[in-house]
Design a protein around this motif. Structure first.
Motif, PDB file in Angstrom:
ATOM      1  N   TYR A  41       0.834  -1.200   0.000  1.00 32.85           N
ATOM      2  CA  TYR A  41       0.000   0.000   0.000  1.00 32.85           C
ATOM      3  C   TYR A  41       0.872   1.255   0.000  1.00 32.85           C
ATOM      4  CZ  TYR A  41      -2.895   3.737   1.949  1.00 32.85           C
ATOM      5  OH  TYR A  41      -3.515   4.939   2.175  1.00 32.85           O
ATOM      6  N   SER A  44       2.710   1.785  -3.333  1.00 33.37           N
ATOM      7  CA  SER A  44       1.766   2.200  -4.370  1.00 33.37           C
ATOM      8  C   SER A  44       1.377   3.667  -4.196  1.00 33.37           C
ATOM      9  CB  SER A  44       0.513   1.320  -4.330  1.00 33.37           C
ATOM     10  OG  SER A  44       0.832  -0.036  -4.580  1.00 33.37           O
ATOM     11  N   LYS A 111      -5.088   2.110  -7.966  1.00 29.63           N
ATOM     12  CA  LYS A 111      -5.810   0.841  -7.996  1.00 29.63           C
ATOM     13  C   LYS A 111      -5.088  -0.212  -7.165  1.00 29.63           C
ATOM     14  CE  LYS A 111      -9.358   1.390 -10.873  1.00 29.63           C
ATOM     15  NZ  LYS A 111     -10.749   1.035 -10.549  1.00 29.63           N
ATOM     16  N   SER A 112      -3.756  -0.236  -7.283  1.00 27.70           N
ATOM     17  CA  SER A 112      -2.954  -1.194  -6.520  1.00 27.70           C
ATOM     18  C   SER A 112      -3.083  -0.952  -5.025  1.00 27.70           C
ATOM     19  CB  SER A 112      -1.480  -1.098  -6.941  1.00 27.70           C
ATOM     20  OG  SER A 112      -0.665  -1.916  -6.138  1.00 27.70           O
ATOM     21  N   LYS A 114      -5.601   0.469  -3.473  1.00 18.78           N
ATOM     22  CA  LYS A 114      -6.959   0.121  -3.061  1.00 18.78           C
ATOM     23  C   LYS A 114      -7.120  -1.391  -2.927  1.00 18.78           C
ATOM     24  CE  LYS A 114     -11.800   1.038  -4.268  1.00 18.78           C
ATOM     25  NZ  LYS A 114     -12.711   1.673  -5.253  1.00 18.78           N
ATOM     26  N   LYS A 115      -6.405  -2.140  -3.757  1.00 22.27           N
ATOM     27  CA  LYS A 115      -6.513  -3.595  -3.745  1.00 22.27           C
ATOM     28  C   LYS A 115      -5.999  -4.195  -2.434  1.00 22.27           C
ATOM     29  CE  LYS A 115      -3.832  -6.261  -6.242  1.00 22.27           C
ATOM     30  NZ  LYS A 115      -3.179  -6.931  -7.405  1.00 22.27           N
ATOM     31  N   GLN A 116      -5.156  -3.468  -1.721  1.00 23.66           N
ATOM     32  CA  GLN A 116      -4.592  -3.994  -0.474  1.00 23.66           C
ATOM     33  C   GLN A 116      -5.601  -3.999   0.672  1.00 23.66           C
ATOM     34  OE1 GLN A 116      -1.734  -5.324  -1.164  1.00 23.66           O
ATOM     35  NE2 GLN A 116      -1.773  -4.278  -3.149  1.00 23.66           N
ATOM     36  N   ASN A 117      -6.737  -3.309   0.498  1.00 20.81           N
ATOM     37  CA  ASN A 117      -7.779  -3.249   1.540  1.00 20.81           C
ATOM     38  C   ASN A 117      -7.238  -2.713   2.863  1.00 20.81           C
ATOM     39  OD1 ASN A 117      -9.919  -4.290  -0.069  1.00 20.81           O
ATOM     40  ND2 ASN A 117      -9.131  -6.358   0.228  1.00 20.81           N
ATOM     41  N   SER A 233       1.347  -6.362 -11.845  1.00 15.22           N
ATOM     42  CA  SER A 233       0.223  -6.940 -11.121  1.00 15.22           C
ATOM     43  C   SER A 233      -1.101  -6.415 -11.666  1.00 15.22           C
ATOM     44  CB  SER A 233       0.350  -6.605  -9.626  1.00 15.22           C
ATOM     45  OG  SER A 233      -0.790  -7.040  -8.925  1.00 15.22           O
ATOM     46  N   TYR A 234      -1.148  -5.095 -11.937  1.00 13.15           N
ATOM     47  CA  TYR A 234      -2.397  -4.502 -12.421  1.00 13.15           C
ATOM     48  C   TYR A 234      -2.790  -5.063 -13.782  1.00 13.15           C
ATOM     49  CZ  TYR A 234      -5.679  -1.108 -14.294  1.00 13.15           C
ATOM     50  OH  TYR A 234      -6.764  -0.527 -14.868  1.00 13.15           O
ATOM     51  N   ASP A 237      -3.827  -8.724 -13.722  1.00 12.08           N
ATOM     52  CA  ASP A 237      -5.178  -8.831 -13.173  1.00 12.08           C
ATOM     53  C   ASP A 237      -6.222  -8.385 -14.193  1.00 12.08           C
ATOM     54  OD1 ASP A 237      -4.145  -9.762 -10.842  1.00 12.08           O
ATOM     55  OD2 ASP A 237      -4.350  -7.876  -9.730  1.00 12.08           O
ATOM     56  N   SER A 238      -5.885  -7.335 -14.966  1.00 11.34           N
ATOM     57  CA  SER A 238      -6.821  -6.833 -15.981  1.00 11.34           C
ATOM     58  C   SER A 238      -7.030  -7.859 -17.088  1.00 11.34           C
ATOM     59  CB  SER A 238      -6.293  -5.518 -16.569  1.00 11.34           C
ATOM     60  OG  SER A 238      -6.188  -4.520 -15.582  1.00 11.34           O
TER      61      SER A 238
END
Length: 287
Positions: A41, A44, A111-112, A114-117, A233-234, A237-238
């Protein structure tokens, strides 16, 4: 070690033990979460901050240079406008491409993150909890690095993680660390900051149900998350999404079909039918 140095070391240790709050360990346990997640996080969001102002800076730079070209070459030197137009056009293209790349990096990095929550506040509290733990264990350098990383995260959002007054105090203290003797200053003064942090984080813990359930987490330092890994990674995933799987193959085969079409329309039509059938089979496998 001389008797004087031994006496000084003993005095510092006793001072630290007396200044350190007794209830710091529960706070450390409550606010320490997964380091790998926080580091991804953090890395990123660092790129989000780095690229935040880049597009406007590029456009401003292009505008300024273009105006200078017009003033110097056309007004002062009476040069043909064609050269200036070509140079200015090239600058505009470079500026637009650079701005797009900066926007893309910022978009993917956000986006990366945010993906970490993980929220900004959770990441800040995690860093400060680690700073407290390292300080109590007499790892001053590691503690200082954790503290400075936590303060740096304040810039990720406009809102502060603590009250405005205390957040400002922490930022000013961080500036003092950089201006004064660094590690020595930190080692001498952080016990007082630790007490204030413990009080503020205790209030947060008591006010939120989120920190009543403590999980066992690793305290090991993470290696980090490079920009290449963020982008990789992005995009991987896309590619995994159904919409991209449907569209992407056509993007790649279209130039091939067009190249064949320039030589033979009939072969291009047959190739297109075959490729579409293969792509449809790939996107709609049998259950």
């Amino acid at each position: 070690m001389s008797e004087q140095e031994a006496t000084k070391s003993t005095t510092d240790d006793e001072s630290r033990e007396s200044d350190s709050p007794r209830n710091s360990q529960p706070i450390i346990s409550s606010f320490t979460i997964e380091e790998d997640v926080v580091k991804r996080y953090e890395d990123s969001m660092d790129w989000v901050v780095k690229t935040r102002e880049v597009p406007m800076m590029l456009f401003g730079g292009v505008y300024f240079i273009t105006m200078m070209l017009v003033f110097v070459f056309i007004i002062l030197l009476n040069t043909s406008a064609t050269l200036v137009e070509n140079v200015a056009g090239g600058l505009v293209v470079i500026g637009v491409i650079g701005a797009f790349i900066a926007w893309l990096i910022k978009y993917v990095s956000k986006k990366s993150a945010k993906k970490q929550n993980v929220t900004r506040d959770e990441a800040v509290y995690h860093r400060f909890a680690r700073a407290m733990d390292e300080y109590v264990n007499r790892n001053t350098k590691s503690s200082m690095q954790e503290f400075q990383s936590g303060v740096k995260m304040f810039d990720y959002k406009d809102e502060k993680p603590f009250s405005p007054a205390f957040s400002t105090e922490l930022e000013e203290y961080n500036e003092r660390i950089q201006e004064d003797d660094g590690e020595e200053f930190y080692n001498r003064t952080f016990s007082q900051v630790l007490n204030r942090l413990t009080d503020n984080m205790s209030d947060i813990e008591n006010a939120s149900l989120e920190y009543l359930y403590v999980e066992a987490t690793s305290l090991e330092r993470s290696d980090g998350y490079t920009l290449r890994e963020i982008l990789k990674s992005y995009f991987f995933d896309s590619i995994g999404s159904r919409a991209v799987r449907i569209v992407l193959p056509y993007v790649f085969v279209a130039p091939v079909i067009y190249a064949i079409y320039t030589f033979d329309e009939r072969i291009a039509s047959i190739t297109a039918i075959v490729l579409v059938a293969i792509i449809q089979t790939y996107n709609n496998p049998e259950e």
